[in-house]
Design an enzyme around this catalytic site. Structure first.
Site, PDB file in Angstrom:
ATOM      1  N   SER A 121       0.863  -1.191   0.000  1.00 24.38           N
ATOM      2  CA  SER A 121       0.000   0.000   0.000  1.00 24.38           C
ATOM      3  C   SER A 121       0.893   1.233   0.000  1.00 24.38           C
ATOM      4  O   SER A 121       2.084   1.143   0.371  1.00 24.38           O
ATOM      5  CB  SER A 121      -0.853  -0.019   1.269  1.00 24.38           C
ATOM      6  N   TYR A 179      -2.277  -1.663  10.431  1.00 25.71           N
ATOM      7  CA  TYR A 179      -2.242  -1.734   8.966  1.00 25.71           C
ATOM      8  C   TYR A 179      -0.894  -1.246   8.450  1.00 25.71           C
ATOM      9  O   TYR A 179      -0.269  -1.866   7.591  1.00 25.71           O
ATOM     10  CB  TYR A 179      -3.388  -0.882   8.413  1.00 25.71           C
TER      11      TYR A 179
HETATM   12  P1  NAD Z   1     -11.612  -6.028  -0.134  1.00 25.69           P
HETATM   13  O1  NAD Z   1     -12.210  -5.909   1.212  1.00 25.69           O
HETATM   14  O2  NAD Z   1     -12.482  -5.856  -1.333  1.00 25.69           O
HETATM   15  O3  NAD Z   1     -10.833  -7.419  -0.282  1.00 25.69           O
HETATM   16  C1  NAD Z   1     -10.230  -8.088   0.780  1.00 25.69           C
HETATM   17  C2  NAD Z   1     -10.145  -9.562   0.473  1.00 25.69           C
HETATM   18  O4  NAD Z   1      -9.481 -10.221   1.572  1.00 25.69           O
HETATM   19  C3  NAD Z   1     -11.517 -10.231   0.334  1.00 25.69           C
HETATM   20  O5  NAD Z   1     -11.479 -11.220  -0.663  1.00 25.69           O
HETATM   21  C4  NAD Z   1     -11.725 -10.879   1.697  1.00 25.69           C
HETATM   22  O6  NAD Z   1     -12.598 -11.990   1.675  1.00 25.69           O
HETATM   23  C5  NAD Z   1     -10.292 -11.300   2.017  1.00 25.69           C
HETATM   24  N1  NAD Z   1     -10.092 -11.536   3.446  1.00 25.69           N
HETATM   25  C6  NAD Z   1     -10.219 -10.654   4.463  1.00 25.69           C
HETATM   26  N2  NAD Z   1     -10.002 -11.258   5.640  1.00 25.69           N
HETATM   27  C7  NAD Z   1      -9.741 -12.562   5.371  1.00 25.69           C
HETATM   28  C8  NAD Z   1      -9.455 -13.703   6.177  1.00 25.69           C
HETATM   29  N3  NAD Z   1      -9.380 -13.638   7.505  1.00 25.69           N
HETATM   30  N4  NAD Z   1      -9.253 -14.886   5.552  1.00 25.69           N
HETATM   31  C9  NAD Z   1      -9.342 -14.977   4.211  1.00 25.69           C
HETATM   32  N5  NAD Z   1      -9.607 -13.934   3.408  1.00 25.69           N
HETATM   33  C10 NAD Z   1      -9.806 -12.748   3.985  1.00 25.69           C
HETATM   34  O7  NAD Z   1     -10.453  -4.930  -0.135  1.00 25.69           O
HETATM   35  P2  NAD Z   1      -9.339  -4.501  -1.226  1.00 25.69           P
HETATM   36  O8  NAD Z   1      -9.255  -3.031  -1.156  1.00 25.69           O
HETATM   37  O9  NAD Z   1      -9.551  -5.164  -2.527  1.00 25.69           O
HETATM   38  O10 NAD Z   1      -8.028  -5.063  -0.510  1.00 25.69           O
HETATM   39  C11 NAD Z   1      -7.133  -5.960  -1.129  1.00 25.69           C
HETATM   40  C12 NAD Z   1      -5.720  -5.617  -0.708  1.00 25.69           C
HETATM   41  O11 NAD Z   1      -5.374  -4.332  -1.204  1.00 25.69           O
HETATM   42  C13 NAD Z   1      -5.534  -5.544   0.810  1.00 25.69           C
HETATM   43  O12 NAD Z   1      -4.304  -6.133   1.172  1.00 25.69           O
HETATM   44  C14 NAD Z   1      -5.501  -4.058   1.074  1.00 25.69           C
HETATM   45  O13 NAD Z   1      -4.789  -3.740   2.244  1.00 25.69           O
HETATM   46  C15 NAD Z   1      -4.790  -3.571  -0.175  1.00 25.69           C
HETATM   47  N6  NAD Z   1      -4.942  -2.139  -0.466  1.00 25.69           N
HETATM   48  C16 NAD Z   1      -6.174  -1.593  -0.642  1.00 25.69           C
HETATM   49  C17 NAD Z   1      -6.270  -0.226  -0.912  1.00 25.69           C
HETATM   50  C18 NAD Z   1      -7.600   0.454  -1.120  1.00 25.69           C
HETATM   51  O14 NAD Z   1      -7.623   1.695  -1.168  1.00 25.69           O
HETATM   52  N7  NAD Z   1      -8.694  -0.277  -1.263  1.00 25.69           N
HETATM   53  C19 NAD Z   1      -5.117   0.541  -1.025  1.00 25.69           C
HETATM   54  C20 NAD Z   1      -3.885  -0.070  -0.832  1.00 25.69           C
HETATM   55  C21 NAD Z   1      -3.795  -1.408  -0.568  1.00 25.69           C
END
Ligand code: NAD
Length: 260
Positions: A142, A155
């Protein structure tokens, strides 16, 4: 480009992980989807993948807070495909609170899902990549893996940590055709940040859309959300031969967030 390869994308039932899984499947990779969700919706998703991309699709609902569940996940993926060529460590969760009020149990969960899970999948699946003589490990970090913000202690610790782990794995695999890199997105409008948008809108007494703009204005100079597919296309590039000398890198896709 990836026909005959197999990929495990953790956290691919929604958001960025789902976009990465789609993009890899579109390149011909067989994919194990993974994450939490409603069984009906997941069944439908698997059918959709098979129909859209004509690749083999499997699913695991392993809860990656638990190392034993990750061992099962890694074994299932290896059994299904022989070995895993492309590992995308993407599952992630968030909680916001000042450190004095941060629940210890949330710290443990965030470190487990956002950091330790990647340690376990990588240690379990690297031997198969070494044996096959090719591999890609891609970690979703991130902008918060490079710089901090208030009220996100777990985080940010996890996202900085995964960049450190990325560098170690890159060095330990440097003399093989395996690379390990981190992608560092800025704001991507997924479920993970929707609560933060709502909280911002409520604090300011404005609409959800104005709350979203306020979030962008604070951090992301482009004033646009990164699209999940823009992150996914970086993952695809990292799987290409053109990227075979990129390893140990933290690649920003953040609309200028970390340039400030
Ligand atoms: P999201 O909530 O849509 O996806 C998260 C995924 O992780 C889902 O498939 C969920 O089922 C899975 N997950 C969560 N807890 C779990 C557990 N205990 N066991 C198994 N699976 C689990 O969110 P996203 O934004 O797509 O996040 C994906 C990645 O991107 C994450 O690592 C997040 O930190 C990172 N990220 C997101 C952003 C943003 O702005 N959305 C920015 C930077 C990084």
């Amino acid at each position: 480009m990836l026909a005959g390869k197999s990929a495990l994308v953790t956290g691919s039932t929604s958001g960025i992980g789902l976009a990465i899984a789609r993009a890899l499947a579109a390149e011909g990779a067989n994919v194990m989807l993974h994450g939490l969700g409603e069984p009906d919706a997941i069944g439908q998703l698997c059918e959709e993948f098979e129909a859209d991309y004509d690749v083999e699709v499997a699913f695991s609902g392993a809860d990656v807070r638990f190392p034993a569940a990750i061992e099962t996940l890694a074994r299932d993926a290896s059994d299904r495909f022989g070995h895993v060529d492309i590992l995308v460590n993407n599952a992630g969760i968030q909680h916001t609170a000042p450190i004095e009020e941060f629940p210890a149990a949330r710290w443990d969960d965030i470190i487990a899902v956002n950091l330790s899970a990647a340690f376990h999948t990588t240690r379990l699946l690297l031997p198969g990549m070494r044996e096959a003589g090719w591999g890609r490990v891609i970690n979703t970090s991130s902008a918060h893996g490079l710089v901090a913000s208030v009220e996100k202690v777990a985080y940010i610790a996890a996202k900085h940590g995964i960049i450190g782990m990325t560098k170690v794995v890159a060095l330990e695999t440097a003399e093989s055709a395996i690379t390990c890199n981190a992608i560092c997105p800025g704001w991507v409008r997924t479920e993970l940040i929707e609560r933060q948008i709502e909280a911002r809108a409520e604090d300011l007494g404005v609409s959800i859309e104005e709350g979203a703009r306020a979030l962008l204005a604070e951090k992301q100079p482009s004033m646009e959300f990164v699209e999940p597919d823009q992150v996914a296309q970086i993952a695809v590039f990292l799987c290409s031969e053109a990227a075979s000398q990129i390893t140990g890198a933290a690649i920003s896709v953040d609309g200028g967030w970390t340039a400030q």
